[in-house]
Write a protein that holds these residues in place. Structure first.
Motif, PDB file in Angstrom:
ATOM      1  N   ARG A   9     -62.275  66.330 -53.071  1.00  0.00           N
ATOM      2  CA  ARG A   9     -61.085  65.484 -53.125  1.00  0.00           C
ATOM      3  C   ARG A   9     -61.470  64.087 -53.597  1.00  0.00           C
ATOM      4  O   ARG A   9     -61.248  63.090 -52.898  1.00  0.00           O
ATOM      5  CB  ARG A   9     -60.428  65.443 -51.746  1.00  0.00           C
ATOM      6  N   ASP A  10     -62.018  64.027 -54.778  1.00  0.00           N
ATOM      7  CA  ASP A  10     -62.476  62.763 -55.328  1.00  0.00           C
ATOM      8  C   ASP A  10     -61.308  61.798 -55.483  1.00  0.00           C
ATOM      9  O   ASP A  10     -60.229  62.165 -55.951  1.00  0.00           O
ATOM     10  CB  ASP A  10     -63.137  62.987 -56.692  1.00  0.00           C
ATOM     11  N   GLY A  11     -61.526  60.563 -55.075  1.00  0.00           N
ATOM     12  CA  GLY A  11     -60.514  59.532 -55.215  1.00  0.00           C
ATOM     13  C   GLY A  11     -59.468  59.517 -54.126  1.00  0.00           C
ATOM     14  O   GLY A  11     -58.536  58.709 -54.182  1.00  0.00           O
ATOM     15  N   LEU A  12     -59.608  60.388 -53.122  1.00  0.00           N
ATOM     16  CA  LEU A  12     -58.627  60.461 -52.054  1.00  0.00           C
ATOM     17  C   LEU A  12     -59.201  59.971 -50.732  1.00  0.00           C
ATOM     18  O   LEU A  12     -60.391  60.122 -50.462  1.00  0.00           O
ATOM     19  CB  LEU A  12     -58.128  61.898 -51.860  1.00  0.00           C
ATOM     20  N   ALA A  13     -58.331  59.410 -49.910  1.00  0.00           N
ATOM     21  CA  ALA A  13     -58.647  59.126 -48.510  1.00  0.00           C
ATOM     22  C   ALA A  13     -57.846  60.096 -47.657  1.00  0.00           C
ATOM     23  O   ALA A  13     -56.713  60.451 -47.995  1.00  0.00           O
ATOM     24  CB  ALA A  13     -58.286  57.685 -48.170  1.00  0.00           C
ATOM     25  N   THR A  14     -58.454  60.532 -46.561  1.00  0.00           N
ATOM     26  CA  THR A  14     -57.801  61.493 -45.675  1.00  0.00           C
ATOM     27  C   THR A  14     -57.277  60.788 -44.441  1.00  0.00           C
ATOM     28  O   THR A  14     -57.976  59.984 -43.822  1.00  0.00           O
ATOM     29  CB  THR A  14     -58.799  62.596 -45.252  1.00  0.00           C
ATOM     30  N   LEU A  15     -56.037  61.107 -44.066  1.00  0.00           N
ATOM     31  CA  LEU A  15     -55.408  60.530 -42.888  1.00  0.00           C
ATOM     32  C   LEU A  15     -54.945  61.661 -41.969  1.00  0.00           C
ATOM     33  O   LEU A  15     -54.404  62.670 -42.432  1.00  0.00           O
ATOM     34  CB  LEU A  15     -54.192  59.687 -43.281  1.00  0.00           C
ATOM     35  N   SER A  16     -55.137  61.490 -40.675  1.00  0.00           N
ATOM     36  CA  SER A  16     -54.550  62.423 -39.710  1.00  0.00           C
ATOM     37  C   SER A  16     -53.268  61.820 -39.165  1.00  0.00           C
ATOM     38  O   SER A  16     -53.062  60.607 -39.225  1.00  0.00           O
ATOM     39  CB  SER A  16     -55.529  62.727 -38.575  1.00  0.00           C
ATOM     40  N   LEU A  17     -52.400  62.685 -38.646  1.00  0.00           N
ATOM     41  CA  LEU A  17     -51.118  62.256 -38.113  1.00  0.00           C
ATOM     42  C   LEU A  17     -51.149  62.287 -36.589  1.00  0.00           C
ATOM     43  O   LEU A  17     -51.491  63.312 -35.997  1.00  0.00           O
ATOM     44  CB  LEU A  17     -49.998  63.162 -38.626  1.00  0.00           C
ATOM     45  N   ALA A  18     -50.803  61.189 -35.966  1.00  0.00           N
ATOM     46  CA  ALA A  18     -50.810  61.109 -34.500  1.00  0.00           C
ATOM     47  C   ALA A  18     -49.878  62.174 -33.925  1.00  0.00           C
ATOM     48  O   ALA A  18     -48.739  62.330 -34.370  1.00  0.00           O
ATOM     49  CB  ALA A  18     -50.366  59.723 -34.046  1.00  0.00           C
ATOM     50  N   GLY A  19     -50.393  62.912 -32.953  1.00  0.00           N
ATOM     51  CA  GLY A  19     -49.594  63.949 -32.319  1.00  0.00           C
ATOM     52  C   GLY A  19     -49.538  65.255 -33.077  1.00  0.00           C
ATOM     53  O   GLY A  19     -48.923  66.219 -32.626  1.00  0.00           O
ATOM     54  N   THR A  20     -50.144  65.301 -34.262  1.00  0.00           N
ATOM     55  CA  THR A  20     -50.192  66.506 -35.107  1.00  0.00           C
ATOM     56  C   THR A  20     -48.807  67.136 -35.257  1.00  0.00           C
ATOM     57  O   THR A  20     -48.563  68.273 -34.846  1.00  0.00           O
ATOM     58  CB  THR A  20     -51.178  67.550 -34.536  1.00  0.00           C
ATOM     59  N   PRO A  21     -47.858  66.409 -35.881  1.00  0.00           N
ATOM     60  CA  PRO A  21     -46.505  66.961 -36.037  1.00  0.00           C
ATOM     61  C   PRO A  21     -46.401  68.041 -37.110  1.00  0.00           C
ATOM     62  O   PRO A  21     -45.436  68.808 -37.125  1.00  0.00           O
ATOM     63  CB  PRO A  21     -45.683  65.733 -36.425  1.00  0.00           C
ATOM     64  N   LEU A  22     -47.380  68.101 -38.037  1.00  0.00           N
ATOM     65  CA  LEU A  22     -47.348  69.069 -39.126  1.00  0.00           C
ATOM     66  C   LEU A  22     -48.527  70.025 -38.995  1.00  0.00           C
ATOM     67  O   LEU A  22     -49.685  69.597 -38.933  1.00  0.00           O
ATOM     68  CB  LEU A  22     -47.411  68.365 -40.483  1.00  0.00           C
ATOM     69  N   SER A  23     -48.233  71.305 -38.940  1.00  0.00           N
ATOM     70  CA  SER A  23     -49.307  72.291 -38.797  1.00  0.00           C
ATOM     71  C   SER A  23     -48.818  73.636 -39.310  1.00  0.00           C
ATOM     72  O   SER A  23     -47.623  73.833 -39.570  1.00  0.00           O
ATOM     73  CB  SER A  23     -49.735  72.420 -37.323  1.00  0.00           C
ATOM     74  N   ARG A  24     -49.739  74.553 -39.457  1.00  0.00           N
ATOM     75  CA  ARG A  24     -49.393  75.927 -39.818  1.00  0.00           C
ATOM     76  C   ARG A  24     -50.198  76.880 -38.954  1.00  0.00           C
ATOM     77  O   ARG A  24     -51.331  76.581 -38.568  1.00  0.00           O
ATOM     78  CB  ARG A  24     -49.671  76.211 -41.297  1.00  0.00           C
TER      79      ARG A  24
END
Length: 320
Positions: free
Chosen positions: A254-269
């Motif tokens: 994932r060149d050029g990207l920063a990764t962010l997590s979401l508080a409380g993990t509202p999105l998942s599969r």
């Protein structure tokens, strides 16, 4: 009377539970039934196996030795059953037909079956559409498959097909390294209210509808600027700050990207294993799932961002 596997299981369960009442609950038996069976076993061996007290039971010297040997025999018996099931599944000359979405669990499933069934050919095909996968399982064109499901859009396996959860995977968010949020690490979903999104084309899994619902619950309407099923296109658009994209926790460069997590993990599969009940693989599902989980945890440890999320409490969310 002669000692049987069920007698050894009862003695070990009593020892591990520490009381006849708790052992009876774990064995789904009445306490009088456990007491009667234990007395018969003690009569057979010629001595007490446990000392009873109001607080519970404690193994006697004879009991401790029997418990130790029983545990060893039960482990050997479990290994014998696993070997027999693997050999039976390997004897058929037909290939094992695997299908699934292009997720890590798909390749881990193929690897697990190849290792466990060395005398059988393993074939595979990746398919995004849930309906196609379930139809192929129903028809027998597939023996086993990895599917995904989202809250509000559950998988409905056809008759003759069973399924179980492998892992609940979080979605992370990818932003350009030049994005104002790039250094935050963790954000609230509502922080993305004004962003444009790069999303995959809608399909029958319900993922896009699920994302829209979750964003709406967070107080904003998701604005999709770009649709693509190609990860490298989504990443390139995001790196150039044309939008933000979803990220699976383990994936390609994932060149050029920063990764962010979401508080409380509202999105998942949810990643789900589905298999035909009449397949010879049905008896191996437990071992297959254990192998997939073991190898998945190895991938978690190799991913710096995901490893931090996992050990920061994420594992309790992810594992069934």
């Amino acid at each position: 009377m002669r000692l049987e596997i069920r007698h050894l299981e009862l003695v070990v369960e009593v020892a591990e539970a520490g009381s006849l009442r708790r052992a009876a609950a774990r064995l789904h038996l009445s306490q009088p039934a456990v007491t009667t069976q234990l007395k018969r076993i003690e009569q057979f061996v010629g001595g007490a196996l446990f000392l009873r007290s109001p607080e519970g039971v404690v193994p006697t010297h004879t009991g401790a030795e029997l418990i130790r040997d029983a545990r060893n025999l039960l482990r050997q018996f479990d290994a014998l059953q696993r070997t027999a099931r693997v050999n039976a599944a390997s004897e058929s000359g037909a290939p094992v037909k695997v299908g699934g979405i292009p997720a890590q669990q798909f390749s881990l499933l193929v690897n697990a079956l190849t290792a466990m069934l060395p005398r059988r050919e393993v074939t595979s095909r990746t398919i995004r559409e849930t309906g196609t996968l379930t139809a192929l399982l129903r028809s027998g064109e597939l023996d086993v498959a990895v599917l995904r499901q989202f809250a509000g859009f559950p998988v409905s396996p056809p008759d003759g097909v069973e399924h179980r959860l492998l892992v609940r995977e979080p979605f992370f968010i990818g932003v350009s390294r030049r994005h104002p949020l790039a250094e935050r690490g963790e954000i609230q979903l509502a922080d993305l209210a004004d962003e444009k999104w790069v999303m995959p084309d809608p399909d029958d899994s319900g993922m896009n509808e699920y994302f829209a619902r979750v964003c709406a619950a967070a107080g904003f309407e998701q604005r999709i600027a770009h649709l693509t099923t190609e990860a490298h296109v989504a990443f390139a658009l995001t790196a150039e700050n044309r939008g933000i994209c979803l990220l699976y926790p383990i994936g390609t460069a994932r060149d050029g990207l920063a990764t962010l997590s979401l508080a409380g993990t509202p999105l998942s599969r949810d990643l789900v294993l589905a298999w035909r009940k009449d397949s010879r693989l049905a008896s191996l599902v437990g071992e297959v799932c254990a192998k997939i989980e073991h190898d998945y945890l190895t991938l978690v440890e190799a991913s710096r961002f995901y490893r931090k999320w996992w050990h920061g409490g994420g594992s309790a969310f992810a594992l069934p």
